[in-house]
Design a protein around this motif. Structure first.
Motif, mmCIF file in Angstrom:
data_model
loop_
_atom_site.group_PDB
_atom_site.id
_atom_site.type_symbol
_atom_site.label_atom_id
_atom_site.label_comp_id
_atom_site.label_asym_id
_atom_site.label_seq_id
_atom_site.Cartn_x
_atom_site.Cartn_y
_atom_site.Cartn_z
ATOM 1 N N ALA A 65 25.369 49.680 43.627
ATOM 2 C CA ALA A 65 24.494 48.503 43.679
ATOM 3 C C ALA A 65 23.925 48.260 42.285
ATOM 4 O O ALA A 65 22.712 48.354 42.047
ATOM 5 N N LEU A 66 24.826 47.930 41.382
ATOM 6 C CA LEU A 66 24.529 47.855 39.953
ATOM 7 C C LEU A 66 25.270 46.683 39.325
ATOM 8 O O LEU A 66 26.274 46.222 39.861
ATOM 9 N N PRO A 67 24.819 46.230 38.151
ATOM 10 C CA PRO A 67 25.626 45.270 37.389
ATOM 11 C C PRO A 67 26.951 45.905 36.969
ATOM 12 O O PRO A 67 27.081 47.136 36.914
ATOM 13 N N PHE A 68 27.914 45.063 36.649
ATOM 14 C CA PHE A 68 29.269 45.509 36.353
ATOM 15 C C PHE A 68 29.326 46.566 35.251
ATOM 16 O O PHE A 68 29.929 47.638 35.425
ATOM 17 N N PRO A 106 41.953 37.499 32.828
ATOM 18 C CA PRO A 106 42.789 36.968 33.909
ATOM 19 C C PRO A 106 43.795 38.033 34.374
ATOM 20 O O PRO A 106 44.293 38.820 33.575
ATOM 21 N N GLY A 107 44.048 38.052 35.673
ATOM 22 C CA GLY A 107 45.001 39.012 36.198
ATOM 23 C C GLY A 107 44.417 40.369 36.515
ATOM 24 O O GLY A 107 45.150 41.329 36.775
ATOM 25 N N THR A 108 43.097 40.478 36.494
ATOM 26 C CA THR A 108 42.440 41.719 36.886
ATOM 27 C C THR A 108 41.101 41.371 37.527
ATOM 28 O O THR A 108 40.775 40.202 37.745
ATOM 29 N N SER A 109 40.319 42.386 37.843
ATOM 30 C CA SER A 109 39.026 42.180 38.496
ATOM 31 C C SER A 109 38.095 43.312 38.120
ATOM 32 O O SER A 109 38.527 44.354 37.604
ATOM 33 N N ALA A 110 36.809 43.130 38.396
ATOM 34 C CA ALA A 110 35.849 44.204 38.165
ATOM 35 C C ALA A 110 36.214 45.429 38.986
ATOM 36 O O ALA A 110 36.156 46.570 38.499
ATOM 37 N N ALA A 111 36.605 45.213 40.240
ATOM 38 C CA ALA A 111 36.953 46.335 41.113
ATOM 39 C C ALA A 111 38.126 47.131 40.566
ATOM 40 O O ALA A 111 38.129 48.370 40.609
ATOM 41 N N LYS A 177 43.653 44.186 44.658
ATOM 42 C CA LYS A 177 43.869 43.055 43.751
ATOM 43 C C LYS A 177 43.322 41.749 44.315
ATOM 44 O O LYS A 177 43.100 40.792 43.563
ATOM 45 N N ARG A 178 43.070 41.687 45.607
ATOM 46 C CA ARG A 178 42.463 40.492 46.196
ATOM 47 C C ARG A 178 41.005 40.332 45.755
ATOM 48 O O ARG A 178 40.395 39.286 45.960
ATOM 49 N N SER A 179 40.471 41.375 45.107
ATOM 50 C CA SER A 179 39.130 41.275 44.526
ATOM 51 C C SER A 179 39.051 40.159 43.485
ATOM 52 O O SER A 179 37.981 39.591 43.255
ATOM 53 N N ARG A 180 40.187 39.860 42.866
ATOM 54 C CA ARG A 180 40.202 38.788 41.864
ATOM 55 C C ARG A 180 39.755 37.477 42.489
ATOM 56 O O ARG A 180 38.941 36.743 41.913
ATOM 57 N N GLU A 181 40.288 37.185 43.668
ATOM 58 C CA GLU A 181 39.917 35.936 44.348
ATOM 59 C C GLU A 181 38.493 36.006 44.890
ATOM 60 O O GLU A 181 37.754 35.022 44.828
ATOM 61 N N LEU A 182 38.093 37.168 45.419
ATOM 62 C CA LEU A 182 36.736 37.309 45.942
ATOM 63 C C LEU A 182 35.701 37.123 44.833
ATOM 64 O O LEU A 182 34.674 36.456 45.030
ATOM 65 N N GLU A 183 35.961 37.697 43.676
ATOM 66 C CA GLU A 183 35.020 37.567 42.567
ATOM 67 C C GLU A 183 34.996 36.141 42.020
ATOM 68 O O GLU A 183 33.923 35.605 41.700
ATOM 69 N N GLY A 184 36.161 35.512 41.946
ATOM 70 C CA GLY A 184 36.221 34.140 41.452
ATOM 71 C C GLY A 184 35.534 33.172 42.394
ATOM 72 O O GLY A 184 34.808 32.270 41.954
ATOM 73 N N PHE A 185 35.750 33.378 43.692
ATOM 74 C CA PHE A 185 35.146 32.454 44.642
ATOM 75 C C PHE A 185 33.629 32.622 44.694
ATOM 76 O O PHE A 185 32.893 31.638 44.744
#
Length: 211
Positions: A65-68, A106-111, A177-185
């Motif tokens: 529960a922290l910033p990235f 692009p092509g990655t995510s925080a997760a 990898k679906r985290s990319r869409e969750l974070e973007g949305f």
């Protein structure tokens, strides 16, 4: 009663702890300041313990529960101490200086970046829920949808169980990898919340799939 370790003492930590307690879990809160973490735990009530960051987490599920940037540092510092655990990444890697982009390539995510730093099974969850709605357990009278992404089936099942037992609806959307869409949305949703043109948006909205 299983234990959920939450690293952080902010609003999202409070919201997730509230749902975890509603789910019948015990909660361990770890913070940088022992006194602050103790006070935070006391406010949450029974079945909540506290400690300092760096202590080996008691929970099989560990919530960042922290910033990235802080989340990356924490998992790196814990190293092999997180092996065998499920780590929930709730972060939204927004550029808060401009509020106009994400800080991941692009092509990655925080997760995915966090997963590369730890032997734990990383699951994306709770990044599309706001703190106030988690405390309330609903948004606009509707059950909260919690979108979940992960590569490990046992880890995503454990997070889904936590979500369901906490009175929310888990929706597993696929691999990490679906985290990319969750974070973007969610970034898009956050920009709407901060836009004064939408006067009724007050950080208490929720994403909901209906049909």
């Amino acid at each position: 009663m299983s234990t959920i370790t939450i690293i952080g003492t902010g609003n999202m930590a409070r919201g997730i702890a509230t749902r975890a307690l509603a789910a019948g879990r015990s909660v361990e809160v770890l913070g940088r300041d022992a006194e602050k973490a103790g006070s935070f735990a006391a406010e949450l009530g029974s079945n909540v313990t506290s400690g300092t960051v760096g202590t080996a987490p008691a929970g099989d599920i560990v919530v960042l529960a922290l910033p990235f940037d802080d989340a990356k540092k924490i998992v790196s510092n814990y190293g092999d101490a997180l092996e065998g655990k499920t780590v929930i990444d709730i972060t939204n890697p927004v550029n808060f200086e401009t509020f106009d982009s994400l800080v991941v390539a692009p092509g990655t995510s925080a997760a995915e970046e966090i997963a590369a730093l730890t032997p734990a099974s990383v699951v994306k969850a709770f990044n599309t829920t706001f703190a106030g709605t988690l405390v309330a357990g609903e948004a606009g009278g509707q059950t909260l949808d919690v979108f979940i992404a992960g590569d490990n089936a046992d880890a995503t099942a454990a997070v889904s169980s936590l979500v369901s037992d906490g009175g929310m609806r888990p929706i597993v959307v696929g691999a990490l990898k679906r985290s990319r869409e969750l974070e973007g949305f969610q970034f898009l949703v956050m920009t709407l919340q901060a836009n004064p043109a939408f006067e009724t948006f007050n950080w208490n909205t929720g994403l909901k799939i209906v049909g």
